[in-house]
Design a protein around this motif. Structure first.
Motif, PDB file in Angstrom:
ATOM      1  N   UNK A   1       0.743  -0.958  -0.087  1.00  0.00           N
ATOM      2  CA  UNK A   1       0.098  -0.217   0.103  1.00  0.00           C
ATOM      3  C   UNK A   1       1.190   1.098   0.291  1.00  0.00           C
ATOM      4  N   UNK A   2       0.770   2.407   0.596  1.00  0.00           N
ATOM      5  CA  UNK A   2       0.810   3.934   0.049  1.00  0.00           C
ATOM      6  C   UNK A   2       1.424   4.153   1.051  1.00  0.00           C
ATOM      7  N   UNK A   3       2.296   4.773   1.495  1.00  0.00           N
ATOM      8  CA  UNK A   3       3.186   4.485   2.493  1.00  0.00           C
ATOM      9  C   UNK A   3       3.120   5.451   3.422  1.00  0.00           C
ATOM     10  N   UNK A   4       1.516   6.028   3.234  1.00  0.00           N
ATOM     11  CA  UNK A   4       0.888   7.250   4.055  1.00  0.00           C
ATOM     12  C   UNK A   4      -0.463   6.329   5.021  1.00  0.00           C
ATOM     13  N   UNK A   5      -0.794   4.770   4.400  1.00  0.00           N
ATOM     14  CA  UNK A   5      -1.231   4.115   5.316  1.00  0.00           C
ATOM     15  C   UNK A   5      -0.640   4.288   6.517  1.00  0.00           C
ATOM     16  N   UNK A   6       0.591   3.684   6.564  1.00  0.00           N
ATOM     17  CA  UNK A   6       2.013   3.031   7.902  1.00  0.00           C
ATOM     18  C   UNK A   6       1.016   4.120   8.520  1.00  0.00           C
ATOM     19  N   UNK A   7       1.609   5.744   8.678  1.00  0.00           N
ATOM     20  CA  UNK A   7       1.444   6.819   9.373  1.00  0.00           C
ATOM     21  C   UNK A   7       0.483   6.662  10.186  1.00  0.00           C
ATOM     22  N   UNK A   8      -0.649   6.626   8.639  1.00  0.00           N
ATOM     23  CA  UNK A   8      -2.287   6.610   9.956  1.00  0.00           C
ATOM     24  C   UNK A   8      -2.158   5.598  10.585  1.00  0.00           C
ATOM     25  N   UNK A   9      -2.279   4.122  10.179  1.00  0.00           N
ATOM     26  CA  UNK A   9      -2.091   3.047  10.990  1.00  0.00           C
ATOM     27  C   UNK A   9      -1.313   2.867  12.429  1.00  0.00           C
ATOM     28  N   UNK A  10      -0.430   3.369  12.300  1.00  0.00           N
ATOM     29  CA  UNK A  10       0.625   3.899  13.578  1.00  0.00           C
ATOM     30  C   UNK A  10      -0.398   4.917  15.139  1.00  0.00           C
ATOM     31  N   UNK A  11      -0.896   6.276  13.780  1.00  0.00           N
ATOM     32  CA  UNK A  11      -1.728   7.514  14.191  1.00  0.00           C
ATOM     33  C   UNK A  11      -2.467   6.101  15.446  1.00  0.00           C
ATOM     34  N   UNK A  12      -3.393   5.690  14.233  1.00  0.00           N
ATOM     35  CA  UNK A  12      -4.447   5.357  15.068  1.00  0.00           C
ATOM     36  C   UNK A  12      -3.757   3.896  16.095  1.00  0.00           C
ATOM     37  N   UNK A  13      -3.677   3.260  15.728  1.00  0.00           N
ATOM     38  CA  UNK A  13      -2.828   2.007  16.837  1.00  0.00           C
ATOM     39  C   UNK A  13      -2.459   3.029  18.308  1.00  0.00           C
ATOM     40  N   UNK A  14      -1.778   3.971  18.219  1.00  0.00           N
ATOM     41  CA  UNK A  14      -1.308   4.952  19.828  1.00  0.00           C
ATOM     42  C   UNK A  14      -3.382   5.796  19.882  1.00  0.00           C
ATOM     43  N   UNK A  15      -3.426   5.593  19.130  1.00  0.00           N
ATOM     44  CA  UNK A  15      -4.740   6.913  19.856  1.00  0.00           C
ATOM     45  C   UNK A  15      -4.214   7.998  19.766  1.00  0.00           C
ATOM     46  N   UNK A  16      -3.553   8.391  18.399  1.00  0.00           N
ATOM     47  CA  UNK A  16      -3.065   9.866  18.633  1.00  0.00           C
ATOM     48  C   UNK A  16      -3.782  10.810  17.624  1.00  0.00           C
ATOM     49  N   UNK A  17      -5.236  11.400  18.531  1.00  0.00           N
ATOM     50  CA  UNK A  17      -6.041  12.154  17.149  1.00  0.00           C
ATOM     51  C   UNK A  17      -5.344  13.675  16.387  1.00  0.00           C
ATOM     52  N   UNK A  18      -4.769  14.050  17.428  1.00  0.00           N
ATOM     53  CA  UNK A  18      -4.084  14.928  16.610  1.00  0.00           C
ATOM     54  C   UNK A  18      -3.091  14.394  15.124  1.00  0.00           C
TER      55      UNK A  18
END
Length: 335
Positions: free
Chosen positions: A126-143
């Motif tokens: 997948x696109x690299x952006x998916x990984x950043x979004x997935x990590x932020x979701x897993x961390x529950x990092x809203x910002x």
């Protein structure tokens, strides 16, 4: 993503056919990204090969590939692509100089990051952006999650951002939830909520009504998965198509009343599951008519979502994806 070097006969510029550099396809396979992603980075951020050859295909040297490896590493931490490209050109890897708004403990993309976003979340190619979004979701990092989602929508547009970035990430989170014994439900809800917010913030104002051009969008009774309809609504608004969005689990009587009151050119019915898709409902809506005798008309009905596979009634269109649905509804509104 495996950024380690191979043996001598597998290295760039160290003898054999690699002396002239790698093709874009070879670089894509080495980095675990799509060739289109590399071409986009070249076109938008100037990360293409430094040397130009006289041949038809551009060749990537070891120095060029190393720069792309840094780009992959930076985007995997969740940085927007433009900022990641700027840092990639400085020849400083993420471990050496993390940006101030990324925690110093942010993990360097490990071997195998092509298929995982950290914490065992399988994403595939997948696109690299998916990984950043997935990590932020897993961390529950809203910002971070809001920033990454809005950046993806701004850079790629609503349709491409949904198809190539947001939907693959949502599917990966869903698979993780299904295979982990009811864990990660909070991650799925968290990600879905922020995606919905990003879609609303990115969509233009609702288009003004045009007689006979309105589209009604609703989930069938019992269906609560509204995100696909939300992105479709936003994409239609982006194209100036008037939309009436009714969201999840609209009762039959309410759907029929809404169609009669608005007299739409088209009705999109979303069903995520085969258990919620209703052929009689789609047939009933498709048979509805209004207007004066001799000039009566009815709506074009679209069966949207995987629940309609093999169940869409004759005469009811079933688009194959978001882009096809947008094109179909835009065409109906223009008639």
């Amino acid at each position: 993503m495996d950024t380690t070097r191979g043996s001598g006969e597998d290295r760039v510029g160290e003898g054999g056919p690699e002396v002239g550099g790698l093709t874009t396809g070879e670089v894509a396979r080495r980095l675990g990204v799509a060739p289109t992603t590399i071409r986009t980075w070249d076109r938008r951020y100037g990360l293409g090969p430094e040397a130009h050859t006289g041949g038809r295909h551009r060749r990537w040297t070891a120095r060029d590939v190393a720069r792309l490896e840094r780009m992959c590493a930076w985007t995997a931490t969740g940085l927007p692509p433009a900022e990641a490209a700027r840092l990639a050109r400085t020849e400083e890897p993420p471990r050496a100089a993390p940006p101030r708004h990324v925690p110093a403990s942010a993990p360097r993309p490990p071997a195998g990051a092509r298929s995982r976003a950290g914490s065992g979340l399988r994403l595939g190619d997948v696109r690299q952006e998916c990984r950043g979004i997935a990590r932020a979701a897993l961390r529950l990092d809203a910002v971070a999650l809001d920033r990454l989602l809005l950046t993806a929508i701004t850079e790629h547009g609503l349709v491409a951002a949904w198809t190539e970035v947001i939907m693959p990430t949502l599917q990966a989170v869903g698979r993780k939830w299904e295979t982990s014994g009811e864990k990660y439900v909070e991650v799925e809800h968290f990600l879905s909520w922020h995606v919905s917010g990003a879609l609303r913030r990115s969509a233009p104002p609702t288009a003004a009504d045009r007689r006979g051009a309105t589209t009604v969008l609703a989930c069938v009774p019992g269906e609560m998965h509204t995100l696909p309809l939300e992105v479709l609504s936003a994409a239609l608004a982006e194209r100036g198509v008037p939309v009436r969005m009714f969201g999840g689990a609209l009762p039959v009587e309410s759907l029929v009343a809404a169609v009669r009151r608005t007299g739409p050119a088209a009705v999109g019915l979303w069903a995520q599951s085969r258990t919620t898709a209703s052929r009689p409902l789609a047939q009933h809506v498709a048979a509805m008519e209004w207007g004066v005798r001799g000039a009566r008309r009815g709506p074009v009905v679209l069966a949207l979502g995987p629940g309609w596979a093999g169940q869409a009634p004759t005469g009811v269109a079933r688009p194959g994806g978001l882009a096809e649905a947008v094109a179909a509804l835009e065409a109906v509104a223009a008639q």
